[in-house]
Write an enzyme that holds these catalytic residues in place. Structure first.
Site, PDB file in Angstrom:
ATOM      1  N   ASP A  34      76.150  68.401  56.249  1.00 42.63           N
ATOM      2  CA  ASP A  34      75.612  67.984  57.549  1.00 42.63           C
ATOM      3  C   ASP A  34      76.037  68.950  58.648  1.00 42.63           C
ATOM      4  O   ASP A  34      76.644  69.984  58.406  1.00 42.63           O
ATOM      5  CB  ASP A  34      75.948  66.524  57.856  1.00 42.63           C
ATOM      6  CG  ASP A  34      77.427  66.256  57.835  1.00 42.63           C
ATOM      7  OD1 ASP A  34      78.204  67.183  58.125  1.00 42.63           O
ATOM      8  OD2 ASP A  34      77.819  65.112  57.528  1.00 42.63           O
ATOM      9  N   LYS A  56      71.486  66.382  61.702  1.00 41.61           N
ATOM     10  CA  LYS A  56      70.484  66.285  62.765  1.00 41.61           C
ATOM     11  C   LYS A  56      69.659  67.557  62.857  1.00 41.61           C
ATOM     12  O   LYS A  56      70.192  68.659  62.834  1.00 41.61           O
ATOM     13  CB  LYS A  56      71.205  66.094  64.106  1.00 41.61           C
ATOM     14  CG  LYS A  56      71.177  64.668  64.544  1.00 41.61           C
ATOM     15  CD  LYS A  56      71.720  64.510  65.946  1.00 41.61           C
ATOM     16  CE  LYS A  56      72.161  63.079  66.130  1.00 41.61           C
ATOM     17  NZ  LYS A  56      73.326  62.898  66.930  1.00 41.61           N
ATOM     18  N   MET A 170      83.032  60.869  68.895  1.00 38.96           N
ATOM     19  CA  MET A 170      81.652  60.453  69.194  1.00 38.96           C
ATOM     20  C   MET A 170      81.562  59.760  70.563  1.00 38.96           C
ATOM     21  O   MET A 170      80.737  58.881  70.760  1.00 38.96           O
ATOM     22  CB  MET A 170      81.119  59.492  68.111  1.00 38.96           C
ATOM     23  CG  MET A 170      81.084  60.113  66.731  1.00 38.96           C
ATOM     24  SD  MET A 170      80.501  58.968  65.481  1.00 38.96           S
ATOM     25  CE  MET A 170      81.940  57.942  65.259  1.00 38.96           C
TER      26      MET A 170
HETATM   27  N1  SAH Z   1      84.799  62.924  59.824  1.00 37.94           N
HETATM   28  C1  SAH Z   1      84.991  63.676  61.046  1.00 37.94           C
HETATM   29  C2  SAH Z   1      84.539  62.907  62.271  1.00 37.94           C
HETATM   30  C3  SAH Z   1      83.085  62.534  62.269  1.00 37.94           C
HETATM   31  S1  SAH Z   1      82.595  61.770  63.769  1.00 37.94           S
HETATM   32  C4  SAH Z   1      86.460  64.074  61.152  1.00 37.94           C
HETATM   33  O1  SAH Z   1      87.315  63.567  60.427  1.00 37.94           O
HETATM   34  O2  SAH Z   1      86.753  64.944  61.977  1.00 37.94           O
HETATM   35  C5  SAH Z   1      82.036  63.149  64.681  1.00 37.94           C
HETATM   36  C6  SAH Z   1      82.888  63.366  65.907  1.00 37.94           C
HETATM   37  O3  SAH Z   1      84.057  64.094  65.585  1.00 37.94           O
HETATM   38  C7  SAH Z   1      82.220  64.178  66.993  1.00 37.94           C
HETATM   39  O4  SAH Z   1      81.381  63.377  67.790  1.00 37.94           O
HETATM   40  C8  SAH Z   1      83.413  64.678  67.777  1.00 37.94           C
HETATM   41  O5  SAH Z   1      83.918  63.668  68.633  1.00 37.94           O
HETATM   42  C9  SAH Z   1      84.448  64.878  66.679  1.00 37.94           C
HETATM   43  N2  SAH Z   1      84.539  66.289  66.237  1.00 37.94           N
HETATM   44  C10 SAH Z   1      84.311  66.768  65.009  1.00 37.94           C
HETATM   45  N3  SAH Z   1      84.551  68.087  64.940  1.00 37.94           N
HETATM   46  C11 SAH Z   1      84.961  68.455  66.173  1.00 37.94           C
HETATM   47  C12 SAH Z   1      85.362  69.690  66.759  1.00 37.94           C
HETATM   48  N4  SAH Z   1      85.414  70.817  66.045  1.00 37.94           N
HETATM   49  N5  SAH Z   1      85.714  69.702  68.073  1.00 37.94           N
HETATM   50  C13 SAH Z   1      85.692  68.570  68.802  1.00 37.94           C
HETATM   51  N6  SAH Z   1      85.313  67.369  68.311  1.00 37.94           N
HETATM   52  C14 SAH Z   1      84.967  67.312  67.010  1.00 37.94           C
END
Ligand code: SAH
Length: 244
Positions: A34, A56, A170
């Site tokens: 994704d 998306k 998110m």
């Molecule tokens: N499974 C993922 C989270 C999925 S939800 C994890 O463990 O990191 C997706 C959210 O993660 C995004 O909306 C954002 O808030 C955050 N996110 C993921 N990668 C990011 C990054 N490199 N920098 C900032 N926020 C990030």
């Protein structure tokens, strides 16, 4: 017998992927990935690998989760090594649990490969420790997808009033609502906050502010972005280390 690997890709910096994830990516016959998984990772795959994007599309919604579940299942019937690659950790707001249950019900063998979640590593790359002796003893990772104005909110907002570090994933598109709600509940106007965009990558941007001004100050940042709320944000100035 085929196997599905529900695999965490880490937060962005390709070197923050586990050795186990790297191994299965090299072995994969198909990788279902994704938006948040760093596309550089896909270059490690073997020749002839099938790459299926389920994130998306520009201006369109992601593939619905039940369809993704089915794509993974059908892939398991067809290929020996199936990698489902997700940003961060597959079980932290990654819907990996739903995918595992779907496979379990259909007797497909799977493995979970945890990943470094953005919720702690992105703050770390901004110089913000999510816990710190003498400042806070715990942290919470919360979805900010929930709108505080929703009639039945699953979030218990009054439980955010202690000095726990709160990390909203998110939540950037709701930052106005989130900060307003916390202020209404009585959190200090000058309570420290940060928004970190595209953390751990060469595009990382960090905006530091207070509950009162963070929504305004952080306008227009590229996503993904997360919000950190807590006194630990004040440590950034001294601890920050990541040079782009
Ligand atoms: N499974 C993922 C989270 C999925 S939800 C994890 O463990 O990191 C997706 C959210 O993660 C995004 O909306 C954002 O808030 C955050 N996110 C993921 N990668 C990011 C990054 N490199 N920098 C900032 N926020 C990030």
């Amino acid at each position: 017998m085929s196997k599905v690997y529900l695999t965490g890709a880490g937060p962005g910096d390709i070197e923050l992927m586990t050795m186990k994830a790297a191994r299965v990516i090299k072995e994969a016959d198909i990788i279902i990935y994704d938006r948040l998984a760093n596309p550089e990772i896909l270059k490690m795959a073997k020749e002839g690998v099938v790459l299926t994007y389920v994130g998306k599309q520009d201006g369109k919604h992601s593939v619905p989760q039940d369809q993704i579940n089915e794509i993974i299942y059908q892939s398991a019937l067809k290929y020996e090594t199936v990698v489902r690659l997700k940003g961060g950790d597959p079980f932290v707001f990654g819907r990996g649990g739903e995918e595992a249950l779907y496979l379990k019900q259909r007797d497909v063998t799977y493995e979970i490969i945890p990943g470094i979640t953005s919720s702690i590593s992105v703050p770390a790359y901004a110089g913000i420790p999510v816990t710190h002796r003498g400042i806070t003893t715990s942290f919470r990772v919360v979805t900010g997808h929930e709108t505080p104005n929703k009639k039945i909110s699953q979030l218990e907002w009054q439980t955010f009033l202690n000095d726990e570090t709160i990390i909203f994933l998110m939540g950037y598109h709701n930052i106005d609502l989130i900060s307003t709600k916390l202020l209404e509940l009585g959190k200090r106007k000058d309570y420290p906050c940060a928004v970190i965009s595209q953390g751990t990558t060469s595009e990382q941007k960090v905006v530091v502010g207070t509950l009162e001004n963070i929504a305004q100050k952080s306008k227009g940042l590229p996503t993904p972005a997360l919000i950190v709320i807590g006194e630990v944000v004040n440590l950034k100035e001294q601890i920050e280390w990541f040079q782009i």
